[in-house]
Design an enzyme around this catalytic site. Structure first.
Site, mmCIF file in Angstrom:
data_model
loop_
_atom_site.group_PDB
_atom_site.id
_atom_site.type_symbol
_atom_site.label_atom_id
_atom_site.label_comp_id
_atom_site.label_asym_id
_atom_site.label_seq_id
_atom_site.Cartn_x
_atom_site.Cartn_y
_atom_site.Cartn_z
ATOM 1 N N ASN A 10 0.875 -1.174 0.000
ATOM 2 C CA ASN A 10 0.000 0.000 0.000
ATOM 3 C C ASN A 10 0.909 1.220 0.000
ATOM 4 O OD1 ASN A 10 -1.798 2.037 0.387
ATOM 5 N ND2 ASN A 10 -2.439 1.421 2.446
ATOM 6 N N TRP A 11 1.037 1.810 -1.176
ATOM 7 C CA TRP A 11 1.967 2.943 -1.302
ATOM 8 C C TRP A 11 1.410 4.224 -0.710
ATOM 9 C CZ3 TRP A 11 4.135 2.220 -7.011
ATOM 10 C CH2 TRP A 11 5.114 1.222 -6.995
ATOM 11 N N LYS A 12 0.142 4.233 -0.360
ATOM 12 C CA LYS A 12 -0.483 5.439 0.208
ATOM 13 C C LYS A 12 -0.190 6.641 -0.710
ATOM 14 C CE LYS A 12 -0.201 3.262 4.704
ATOM 15 N NZ LYS A 12 -0.104 3.391 6.169
ATOM 16 N N HIS A 97 -9.463 1.442 4.763
ATOM 17 C CA HIS A 97 -8.195 1.641 5.470
ATOM 18 C C HIS A 97 -8.411 2.598 6.647
ATOM 19 C CE1 HIS A 97 -4.093 2.789 6.383
ATOM 20 N NE2 HIS A 97 -3.729 1.668 5.790
ATOM 21 N N GLU A 99 -6.796 5.010 7.629
ATOM 22 C CA GLU A 99 -6.614 6.426 7.284
ATOM 23 C C GLU A 99 -7.860 6.984 6.591
ATOM 24 O OE1 GLU A 99 -2.890 5.706 5.297
ATOM 25 O OE2 GLU A 99 -2.046 5.173 7.244
ATOM 26 N N GLU A 169 -5.293 -4.539 10.623
ATOM 27 C CA GLU A 169 -4.257 -3.532 10.822
ATOM 28 C C GLU A 169 -4.529 -2.773 12.110
ATOM 29 O OE1 GLU A 169 -2.254 -2.363 6.924
ATOM 30 O OE2 GLU A 169 -4.103 -1.215 6.940
ATOM 31 N N GLY A 175 2.604 2.637 10.741
ATOM 32 C CA GLY A 175 3.538 3.745 10.569
ATOM 33 C C GLY A 175 4.255 4.146 11.841
ATOM 34 N N SER A 215 3.551 -1.809 10.427
ATOM 35 C CA SER A 215 5.005 -1.913 10.596
ATOM 36 C C SER A 215 5.544 -3.306 10.278
ATOM 37 C CB SER A 215 5.416 -1.476 12.008
ATOM 38 O OG SER A 215 5.024 -0.123 12.240
ATOM 39 N N GLY A 236 2.943 -0.896 4.334
ATOM 40 C CA GLY A 236 3.055 0.518 4.003
ATOM 41 C C GLY A 236 4.506 0.899 3.766
ATOM 42 N N GLY A 237 5.127 1.484 4.781
ATOM 43 C CA GLY A 237 6.475 2.045 4.651
ATOM 44 C C GLY A 237 7.498 1.119 4.005
HETATM 45 P P1 13P Z 1 3.094 0.642 7.713
HETATM 46 O O1 13P Z 1 3.594 -0.657 7.133
HETATM 47 O O2 13P Z 1 3.820 1.842 7.195
HETATM 48 O O3 13P Z 1 2.967 0.574 9.193
HETATM 49 O O4 13P Z 1 1.582 0.824 7.132
HETATM 50 C C1 13P Z 1 0.706 -0.230 7.254
HETATM 51 C C2 13P Z 1 -0.506 0.091 6.486
HETATM 52 O O5 13P Z 1 -1.277 0.965 6.849
HETATM 53 C C3 13P Z 1 -0.742 -0.649 5.238
HETATM 54 O O6 13P Z 1 -2.014 -0.406 4.749
#
Ligand code: 13P
Length: 256
Positions: A10-12, A97, A99, A169, A175, A215, A236-237
């Site tokens: 998930n590149w956000k 998600h 967010e 999640e 994050g 994470s 994510g990251g």
């Molecule tokens: P991180 O891997 O950056 O914690 O993000 C997880 C996430 O929200 C994937 O959708």
């Protein structure tokens, strides 16, 4: 029951089209043919067409959207429809998600409409659920997960569940660098599976893939994916670097 792992990036709101090209030039040659796991990349809408041109011809990797409108077309400024996503070869759609829930006010009723629309259009929704730290510490973990699963999957049939992926999640792990321990994650995943058994049946509960997100990184992927009810990752990251995303996928391939 054995479930095929699914590991998704998930590149956000990261990766311009140019940056995505650089990433994919480095990443795709590592996976020239199908592996034992499903690999998915979710770029931003704007980056999707360019990324799809590289991803879709690759047999090992599929492309996902990070969101989708529940409406088919019309006066919805700033929204993106299923038909638009279909044209670029989208297979998955991340929905709900945390967010989207916390920053853009999406609740289970909105997410449910999107899940139903995604399924009607032949996409596989990756439905995200998860509790905040306050909810966990307040003893509300199970109530929160139950509400999200029941609310987001209302009206989804047992047959349609074959195309649904769930991503657990925990918000406090997203994050933050703080990962749920393998025991915490396994416990929550097993609970989500028990909710699917309540809402559907044993077959659906046993077949539905539940990803862990929060994470996830090369250093913790192998231990997490060795847990009985963890079927992959939503990353994510660590998915922004081709080497670290590939290392997480390798942990899934090794565990398969
Ligand atoms: P991180 O891997 O950056 O914690 O993000 C997880 C996430 O929200 C994937 O959708």
């Amino acid at each position: 029951m054995s479930r095929k792992a699914i590991i998704a990036a998930n590149w956000k709101m990261n990766m311009t089209p140019t940056e995505a090209r650089t990433f994919l030039d480095a990443f795709l040659p590592k996976f020239p043919e199908a592996t034992g796991v499903d690999i998915v990349i979710a770029p931003s809408f704007l980056t999707m067409p360019m990324a799809a041109a590289q991803i879709v011809p690759n047999a090992a990797v599929d492309i996902s959207a990070q969101n989708m409108s529940a409406e088919a077309s019309g006066a919805y400024t700033g929204e993106v429809s299923a038909a638009m996503l279909k044209e670029v070869g989208t297979k998955y759609v991340i929905l709900g998600h945390s967010e989207r829930r916390s920053l853009y006010g999406e609740d289970d009723a909105i997410i449910n409409k999107k899940v139903l629309a995604a399924l009607e259009n032949g996409f596989s929704p990756i439905l995200c659920i998860g509790e905040t730290l306050e909810e966990r510490e307040g003893g509300k973990l199970e109530d929160v997960l139950r509400g999200q699963v029941q609310g987001s999957l209302a009206g989804v049939s047992a047959e349609q569940m074959a195309n649904v992926v769930i991503a657990y999640e925990p918000v406090w792990a997203i994050g933050t660098g703080v990962t749920a321990s393998p025991e915490q994650a396994q416990e929550a995943h097993a609970f989500v599976r028990s909710l699917l058994q309540e809402q559907y049946d044993e077959a659906v509960a046993g077949a539905t893939r539940i990803q862990y997100g929060g994470s996830a990184k090369p250093g913790n992927a192998a231990e997490l994916i060795s847990q009985a009810d963890i079927d992959g990752f939503l990353v994510g990251g660590a998915s922004l670097d081709p080497e670290s995303f590939a290392a997480i996928i390798q942990a899934g391939v090794d565990a398969a």
